[in-house]
Design a protein around this motif. Sequence first.
Motif, PDB file in Angstrom:
ATOM      1  N   GLY A 158     -18.064 -17.553  18.987  1.00 32.50           N
ATOM      2  CA  GLY A 158     -17.546 -18.452  20.046  1.00 32.50           C
ATOM      3  C   GLY A 158     -16.908 -19.527  19.255  1.00 32.50           C
ATOM      4  N   PHE A 159     -16.984 -19.818  17.979  1.00 33.50           N
ATOM      5  CA  PHE A 159     -16.598 -20.816  17.371  1.00 33.50           C
ATOM      6  C   PHE A 159     -15.574 -20.254  16.344  1.00 33.50           C
ATOM      7  N   SER A 160     -14.627 -21.110  15.870  1.00 30.94           N
ATOM      8  CA  SER A 160     -13.621 -20.602  14.841  1.00 30.94           C
ATOM      9  C   SER A 160     -13.855 -20.446  13.392  1.00 30.94           C
ATOM     10  N   ALA A 161     -13.407 -19.507  12.848  1.00 37.32           N
ATOM     11  CA  ALA A 161     -13.614 -19.420  11.406  1.00 37.32           C
ATOM     12  C   ALA A 161     -12.447 -19.454  10.536  1.00 37.32           C
ATOM     13  N   ASN A 162     -12.397 -19.785   9.267  1.00 38.26           N
ATOM     14  CA  ASN A 162     -11.221 -19.768   8.414  1.00 38.26           C
ATOM     15  C   ASN A 162     -11.326 -18.681   7.170  1.00 38.26           C
ATOM     16  N   PRO A 163     -10.218 -18.023   7.100  1.00 40.48           N
ATOM     17  CA  PRO A 163     -10.491 -17.005   6.027  1.00 40.48           C
ATOM     18  C   PRO A 163     -10.504 -17.630   4.612  1.00 40.48           C
ATOM     19  N   GLN A 164     -10.234 -18.946   4.507  1.00 36.61           N
ATOM     20  CA  GLN A 164     -10.393 -19.533   3.321  1.00 36.61           C
ATOM     21  C   GLN A 164     -11.720 -20.060   2.972  1.00 36.61           C
ATOM     22  N   ASP A 165     -12.611 -20.002   3.903  1.00 35.06           N
ATOM     23  CA  ASP A 165     -13.900 -20.435   3.812  1.00 35.06           C
ATOM     24  C   ASP A 165     -14.870 -18.864   3.298  1.00 35.06           C
ATOM     25  N   LEU A 166     -14.261 -17.797   3.448  1.00 36.13           N
ATOM     26  CA  LEU A 166     -14.845 -16.723   3.193  1.00 36.13           C
ATOM     27  C   LEU A 166     -14.625 -16.065   1.801  1.00 36.13           C
ATOM     28  N   TYR A 167     -15.955 -15.620   1.520  1.00 38.75           N
ATOM     29  CA  TYR A 167     -15.823 -15.111  -0.014  1.00 38.75           C
ATOM     30  C   TYR A 167     -16.472 -13.923   0.178  1.00 38.75           C
ATOM     31  N   LEU A 168     -15.494 -12.713  -0.172  1.00 38.30           N
ATOM     32  CA  LEU A 168     -16.241 -11.259  -0.281  1.00 38.30           C
ATOM     33  C   LEU A 168     -16.940 -11.239  -1.636  1.00 38.30           C
ATOM     34  N   PRO A 172     -14.605  -8.892  -6.300  1.00 33.76           N
ATOM     35  CA  PRO A 172     -15.639  -7.810  -5.729  1.00 33.76           C
ATOM     36  C   PRO A 172     -14.951  -6.242  -5.547  1.00 33.76           C
ATOM     37  N   PRO A 173     -15.888  -5.151  -5.604  1.00 32.76           N
ATOM     38  CA  PRO A 173     -15.481  -3.788  -5.589  1.00 32.76           C
ATOM     39  C   PRO A 173     -14.247  -3.758  -4.514  1.00 32.76           C
ATOM     40  N   VAL A 174     -13.199  -3.208  -4.637  1.00 30.03           N
ATOM     41  CA  VAL A 174     -12.246  -3.184  -3.791  1.00 30.03           C
ATOM     42  C   VAL A 174     -12.610  -2.250  -2.261  1.00 30.03           C
ATOM     43  N   ILE A 175     -13.023  -1.192  -2.703  1.00 32.02           N
ATOM     44  CA  ILE A 175     -13.531  -0.417  -1.547  1.00 32.02           C
ATOM     45  C   ILE A 175     -14.593  -0.737  -0.890  1.00 32.02           C
ATOM     46  N   GLY A 176     -15.399  -1.321  -1.548  1.00 34.01           N
ATOM     47  CA  GLY A 176     -16.455  -2.067  -0.747  1.00 34.01           C
ATOM     48  C   GLY A 176     -16.201  -3.286   0.220  1.00 34.01           C
ATOM     49  N   GLN A 177     -14.845  -4.141  -0.334  1.00 35.65           N
ATOM     50  CA  GLN A 177     -14.074  -4.881   0.615  1.00 35.65           C
ATOM     51  C   GLN A 177     -13.899  -4.318   1.947  1.00 35.65           C
ATOM     52  N   CYS A 178     -13.010  -2.963   1.457  1.00 39.61           N
ATOM     53  CA  CYS A 178     -12.335  -2.434   2.925  1.00 39.61           C
ATOM     54  C   CYS A 178     -13.564  -2.003   3.905  1.00 39.61           C
ATOM     55  N   LEU A 179     -14.659  -1.518   3.269  1.00 41.11           N
ATOM     56  CA  LEU A 179     -15.857  -1.364   4.047  1.00 41.11           C
ATOM     57  C   LEU A 179     -16.395  -2.302   4.987  1.00 41.11           C
ATOM     58  N   VAL A 180     -16.117  -3.712   4.431  1.00 44.04           N
ATOM     59  CA  VAL A 180     -16.342  -4.976   5.081  1.00 44.04           C
ATOM     60  C   VAL A 180     -15.579  -4.863   6.184  1.00 44.04           C
ATOM     61  N   GLU A 181     -14.351  -4.479   6.061  1.00 46.45           N
ATOM     62  CA  GLU A 181     -13.379  -4.549   6.957  1.00 46.45           C
ATOM     63  C   GLU A 181     -13.580  -3.634   8.326  1.00 46.45           C
ATOM     64  N   LEU A 182     -14.112  -2.652   7.936  1.00 49.46           N
ATOM     65  CA  LEU A 182     -14.623  -1.401   8.941  1.00 49.46           C
ATOM     66  C   LEU A 182     -15.607  -2.181   9.783  1.00 49.46           C
ATOM     67  N   MET A 183     -16.581  -2.609   8.792  1.00 52.44           N
ATOM     68  CA  MET A 183     -17.810  -3.014   9.574  1.00 52.44           C
ATOM     69  C   MET A 183     -17.502  -3.872  10.733  1.00 52.44           C
ATOM     70  N   GLY A 193     -11.555 -12.179  -2.408  1.00 52.81           N
ATOM     71  CA  GLY A 193     -11.354 -10.873  -1.391  1.00 52.81           C
ATOM     72  C   GLY A 193      -9.894 -10.966  -0.890  1.00 52.81           C
ATOM     73  N   ALA A 194      -9.678  -9.684  -0.651  1.00 50.70           N
ATOM     74  CA  ALA A 194      -8.258  -9.548   0.142  1.00 50.70           C
ATOM     75  C   ALA A 194      -8.048 -10.379   1.293  1.00 50.70           C
ATOM     76  N   PRO A 195      -6.710 -10.637   1.544  1.00 49.78           N
ATOM     77  CA  PRO A 195      -6.328 -11.945   2.377  1.00 49.78           C
ATOM     78  C   PRO A 195      -6.744 -11.330   3.773  1.00 49.78           C
ATOM     79  N   LEU A 196      -6.088 -10.006   4.023  1.00 52.29           N
ATOM     80  CA  LEU A 196      -6.176  -9.419   5.449  1.00 52.29           C
ATOM     81  C   LEU A 196      -7.770  -9.246   5.924  1.00 52.29           C
ATOM     82  N   ILE A 197      -8.417  -8.816   4.692  1.00 46.18           N
ATOM     83  CA  ILE A 197      -9.910  -8.279   4.982  1.00 46.18           C
ATOM     84  C   ILE A 197     -10.694  -9.698   5.419  1.00 46.18           C
TER      85      ILE A 197
END
Lengths: 495, 495
Positions: free
Chosen positions: A149-159, A352-363, A132-136
């Motif tokens: 209230g606990f940290s999360a790391n973008p590297q552990d996320l998979y869109l 994953p579908p990129v427009i769907g990724q963007c919707l994740v960002e908006l959500m 998934g896109a890094p910014l998202i």
Amino acid sequence: MTVTYTTKRTASDLGPRRLHADNINPNVKEAKYAVRGELAVKAEEYRVRLAKGDKSLPFDSVIFANIGNPQQLDQKPITFFRQVLSLLENPALLEKPEALRSSFGYNQDALDRAKKLLADIQSVGAYSHSQGAPLIRESVAKFIEERDGFSANPQDLYLCAGASSGVSTLLNVICHAPHAGVLVPIPQYPLYTATLSLLNAQCVPYYLEEERAWGTDVEAIRQSLARAKAEGTDVRAIVVINPGNPTGASLSPEDIKSVLDIAAAEKLVVIADEVYQTNVFVGEFTSFKKRLRQLQQEVPGKYDHVELASLHSVSKGMVGECGHRGGYFELVGFDPLVAAQIYKFVSIMLCPPVIGQCLVELMVNPPKKGEPSYELYEKEYNGIRDGLHKRALALYEAFKQMEGVECQEPQGAMYLFPSITMPPKAIEAAAAEGRQPDEFYCLRLLDATGVCVVPGSGFGQKENTLHFRTTFLAPGTDWVERIVKFHAEFMAKYQ
Amino acid sequence: MTVTYTTKRTASDLGPRRLHADNINPNVKEAKYAVRGELAVKAEEYRVRLAKGDKSLPFDSVIFANIGNPQQLDQKPITFFRQVLSLLENPALLEKPEALRSSFGYNQDALDRAKKLLADIQSVGAYSHSQGAPLIRESVAKFIEERDGFSANPQDLYLCAGASSGVSTLLNVICHAPHAGVLVPIPQYPLYTATLSLLNAQCVPYYLEEERAWGTDVEAIRQSLARAKAEGTDVRAIVVINPGNPTGASLSPEDIKSVLDIAAAEKLVVIADEVYQTNVFVGEFTSFKKRLRQLQQEVPGKYDHVELASLHSVSKGMVGECGHRGGYFELVGFDPLVAAQIYKFVSIMLCPPVIGQCLVELMVNPPKKGEPSYELYEKEYNGIRDGLHKRALALYEAFKQMEGVECQEPQGAMYLFPSITMPPKAIEAAAAEGRQPDEFYCLRLLDATGVCVVPGSGFGQKENTLHFRTTFLAPGTDWVERIVKFHAEFMAKYQ
């Protein structure tokens, strides 16, 4: 041109084709997915007949209460989300901000968001990073941090393309052999059993407690686990759906702790399906991640090695954008070498579908208080939430009135899962058709009323109990009355 | 909070986690997918470093020539397509047609198309039929009929999240056991070998003829088939990629007939990967479906039982919309009971992304002559096509000048796949690093120039040959010069 084939088949000659129903992948054959099965297909046929002007049916509309598909029914998309997506699809619109504002009511924050996303993804038509896109992923990490209230790391996320795709990825990696097992709540969303069938792995069922509002019964988990182990199953993971599908149950922090206790003691990977996390009417949603981090602080050492994968989606909640196929999962405590294999696995399907990724960002990053689009967003969001709750209660009240029907009070998700007690004659009539009694009931309901629900057998249920799952998404009360009327006639007929 | 884990591991105690690299699904571990492997990850790291202002690298941009991702590079999306998609995302735009026209240049045909699609799908945020929206499948059927001159049935069409997802579906259904085999051309797009690894099925390689512009060698297929059968493999299908990836080769009608002859005689399902069908520079594209229907007419009986699945995609061609994950496959001659299993399989993932489905519709049903958006569409489409051809030829000319590099004339697709002859000292240096020689070469190329290509070993190649695949999508000639300069220095260093 017409090509004809012989239909006569013998055991030794199964026809001229290479593939037939008896020699394809048996795991595919074995998989069951009732949500889109015979009933759904028949409902779609009825819909098409009605659309073509067929007047011979005893109803004038089909109600798809079989599937959580909000925008097929009443639910309107959130304006801000769709404004941003329209700009992403056609960035040329951004060149005339004044016209966008004056003619179409786009606020500056929608334009800014689109520009920010485009700077990261370049084009919604380009493949992104396979995770998934890094910014998202950064936005999702921030959302999780604020939620828990606990940290999360973008590297552990998979869109991923909806949570379904994420579940498939996780089970593909976890299930290593035919004796690999995964604990799955019963009743369950059939994605789990279907995917385990495809992987030729074992579903280890644990039954939820209907009498305790479909709560999670730790003792039931322990017993299932012990039985499976005794049978030689290598039980590797436990699935929890919270809030529950099809049950609508919402887990308390205490229930979550019980599951994490078992996971820690028995070395089970926890798969927390949290796609209904904003659909909670009773109490407050607590994520497995948050509870795990709390416990890791409270009891140093005991929970450190717990592996947790939690999923979320744009399909449910007040977003309801299933058609966009957006979601994510977060890995907590996974071995980096296993994570690398997960990366490789998802990279085979590219991204994953990129427009769907963007919707994740908006959500996960909706308009904030003080921003121009906030007020409308808030109004739309609350309107959807309140509407869902109201419809859930109306449906619940109707079920309470129906003879032989019992239903737990709605707590969350998008479903009610009432039990039905069917007269013996109805059960005999079902058997005569070679059908499960609840399937028979749901088919008759569809034929008589156009209302499509899913029999409990499609999700699993305790022996000698019968249920059906209905969403409470459809607008109005007419369809609820159709069910009530059908039910009375059905009970009278088979009395 | 920080959680630490012991890193010390012994054979009997592989650490406190449940999952580690040695006990996950071995099929996942086995799968290889070089297109997004180590080189791609390193290239992305370089890109991020450059974006953050790192001046220590010997290049000032990263050129992603490793993957056919047109819109990441120079290619602009087709205006008409994106206008329609923006309207689908925000149908509120349709309420002010005058403003759309005057401020943003939308023509009436874009508005009409959006309305027509919305009437069918309701919302791009709603799940569609699992096979894809009915109207869109009708458009695809018409497109196939016009392309081939033979009828096509929407019921035989399955929209999918890019062709990759379609290939995965087909192989999942076809491969029934560990001794199931599928003939795959070598070199191949690694999706095929990776998916077969995931399914624990056999890849039965057949080598393409480099000296005959990577043509399909019927004798090679027969030999591979005979060898596999002798080893007990149940060879069930043959994959053909036409135009070829990574080779760029374009098959003649005669070559296609040869494949269909083998398929008919040996009862092999044909999987025709035709995603590059509009990327043809030499000759004309002939679909497997068309050739099959012709042969069925010419020689009644002989080809009637051939099962063909052919795939197409919005990712390639002049559309280049990979990020949208849209595609379809058509089944020809399949047993309806097998098709029903395919339906069930795809329904488990609910539906392909709906906006990607709409893009499939636009691709197969673009503006027609006389319609207001036609002229611009035509201009953009031809501009992209001519640009691709020009860049392919420029790259080809550069390769011809390079010592030890040989390249077939570009025929189609988006790739060149030159062979390289490396000095023995370079091969030794690679071995010292534990790498394949071509991988070593590509890594040095990336480190020195920022140009990312994929080693031939990622696609398969005949023993003692070395290649790399590069797209010809990147704009300009600077990056080609970087390759030329690097190559001369590399050859000099290891002479």
